[in-house]
Write an enzyme that holds these catalytic residues in place. Structure first.
Site, short mmCIF file in Angstrom:
data_model
loop_
_atom_site.label_atom_id
_atom_site.label_comp_id
_atom_site.label_asym_id
_atom_site.label_seq_id
_atom_site.Cartn_x
_atom_site.Cartn_y
_atom_site.Cartn_z
N GLU A 75 -42.10 45.43 23.28
CA GLU A 75 -41.19 46.16 22.40
C GLU A 75 -40.05 46.85 23.14
OE1 GLU A 75 -44.47 46.12 22.15
OE2 GLU A 75 -45.00 45.74 20.05
N GLU A 99 -51.48 43.95 19.23
CA GLU A 99 -52.02 45.14 18.53
C GLU A 99 -53.09 44.74 17.52
OE1 GLU A 99 -47.86 46.31 17.65
OE2 GLU A 99 -48.53 48.33 18.11
N GLY A 153 -47.08 43.05 17.91
CA GLY A 153 -48.06 43.22 16.82
C GLY A 153 -49.23 42.26 16.92
#
Ligand code: COA
Length: 259
Positions: A133, A113, A110
Site C-alpha cells: 500500500e 489481509e 487486501g
C-alpha cells in the site's frame, strides 16, 4: 445463495469459497467484498458446513483491494470502505468453524489481509505475499497493520509495511506468516486433509479454542487464562466432552455431536 464474483461449494462438510475474478487477479471489488461477507455468513449458519477453505481462481489468491475503485474515493468513503472490509474479514477471524486460506498465488494488500484473517494459511510454492500500500501512498485498510505484527512480530511487520516489498512462500514460512508451504498440485488436498482432521474433533471444542485465542490475545494474561478456565469448565457440561473422554477410556475413536 447466488454469487457472481466467487464460487461456493460444499463437500464433506467443507465450504470451499473461491474468489473468482481471475482476469483482475481476484482484486477485491466492493461487489466481491459484499459476496465474501455473505459467503462467510452462509458458511457460519449452515449446519452441513463445519469448516471453510478459501482460495482464488486462476494464478492469484488476491491482488488486493480493487485500485480502480479506491482511486476516486473521498476521505469519508475511504473510511467507510475500510470499515466494511474490516467487518467482513473479522467474520472470518471470529468464525467458530475453522477457516484455512489456500494461498495459490499472489496475496498482496487486501489479499494478504484476507489470508491473515483466516485461522491458518497454507501456501503453494509459487505464492507471494506483501503489503504494497505504501507504494500507492496509502496504508493497509483491512486490518493489515494490526494482524501482520501479531503474526510475525513488530520488526518484520514494519519491514514489510514500510518497504512494500513482496516475499516468496519460503520467506513467508520462515517468518511465521504461513503455516506450511506445499507444491501447487497438492495445495487443496493438503488443506482438505488438515480441515478433515479438525472436523474429526469436537465442534464446540474447536469453537472455544478459536474464541480463547482470538479474545485472549488482547487481554492481560490473568484475564485470558481466566477466560480459558471458564471455557474449560463450560465444556465439561457438554455431551462432546463426555463422549471424548469415554471414547479414550474405551480405546475407540470419539464420535462428536456438537452438543
Ligand atoms: N486492483 C485492480 N486491478 C488489479 C489489481 C488491483 N489490486 N491487481 C491487478 N489488477 C488487474 C490489472 O490491472 C490487470 O487488469 P487488465 O488486464 O485489465 O489491465 C490484471 O489485473 C492483471 O494484472 P497485471 O498487473 O497485468 O499482472 P502482472 O502479472 O503483470 O502483475 C501484480 C501482477 C500482482 C504484481 C500487479 O497486478 C500488481 O501490482 N497489482 C496491485 C497490487 C497492489 O498494489 N495491491 C494493493 C492494493 S491496495
Amino acid at each position: 445463495m447466488a454469487y457472481e464474483h466467487l464460487t461456493f461449494d460444499v463437500a464433506e462438510r467443507i465450504a470451499t469459497v473461491t474468489l473468482n475474478r481471475p482476469d483482475k487477479l481476484n482484486a477485491l471489488s466492493d461487489a466481491l467484498m459484499g459476496e465474501l461477507g455473505r459467503a462467510i455468513d452462509e458458511a457460519r449458519v449452515r449446519p452441513d458446513v463445519g469448516a471453510v477453505l478459501l482460495t482464488g481462481a486462476g494464478r492469484a489468491f488476491g491482488a488486493g483491494a480493487d485500485i480502480s475503485e479506491l482511486a476516486g474515493q473521498s476521505a469519508v468513503q475511504g473510511k467507510a470502505r475500510a470499515e466494511r472490509g474490516q467487518r467482513v474479514f473479522r467474520r472470518f477471524e471470529t468464525s467458530p468453524k475453522p477457516t484455512i486460506a489456500a494461498v495459490n498465488g499472489v496475496a498482496l494488500g487486501g489479499g494478504c489481509e484476507l489470508a491473515m484473517a483466516c485461522h491458518l494459511r497454507i501456501a503453494s510454492e509459487s505464492a507471494k505475499f506483501g503489503q504494497p500500500e505504501v507504494k500507492l501512498g496509502t496504508v493497509p485498510g483491512y486490518g493489515g497493520t494490526q494482524r501482520l505484527p501479531r503474526l510475525v512480530g513488530k520488526g518484520r511487520a514494519l519491514q514489510l509495511l514500510l518497504t512494500g516489498e513482496t516475499i516468496d512462500a519460503a520467506e513467508a514460512y520462515r517468518i511465521g506468516l504461513v503455516n506450511r508451504v506445499v507444491p501447487a498440485a497438492q495445495l487443496m488436498d493438503v488443506c482438505r486433509v488438515m480441515l478433515a482432521t479438525m472436523l474429526a474433533q469436537g465442534p464446540l471444542a474447536l469453537a472455544h479454542c478459536i474464541e480463547a485465542v482470538d479474545r485472549g490475545l488482547d487481554m492481560s494474561l490473568d484475564d485470558a487464562i481466566a477466560l480459558e478456565a471458564s471455557f474449560f469448565g463450560l465444556l465439561s457440561a457438554t455431551a462432546d466432552k463426555a463422549e471424548g473422554m469415554r471414547a479414550f477410556l474405551e480405546k475407540r475413536p470419539a464420535s462428536f455431536s456438537g452438543a
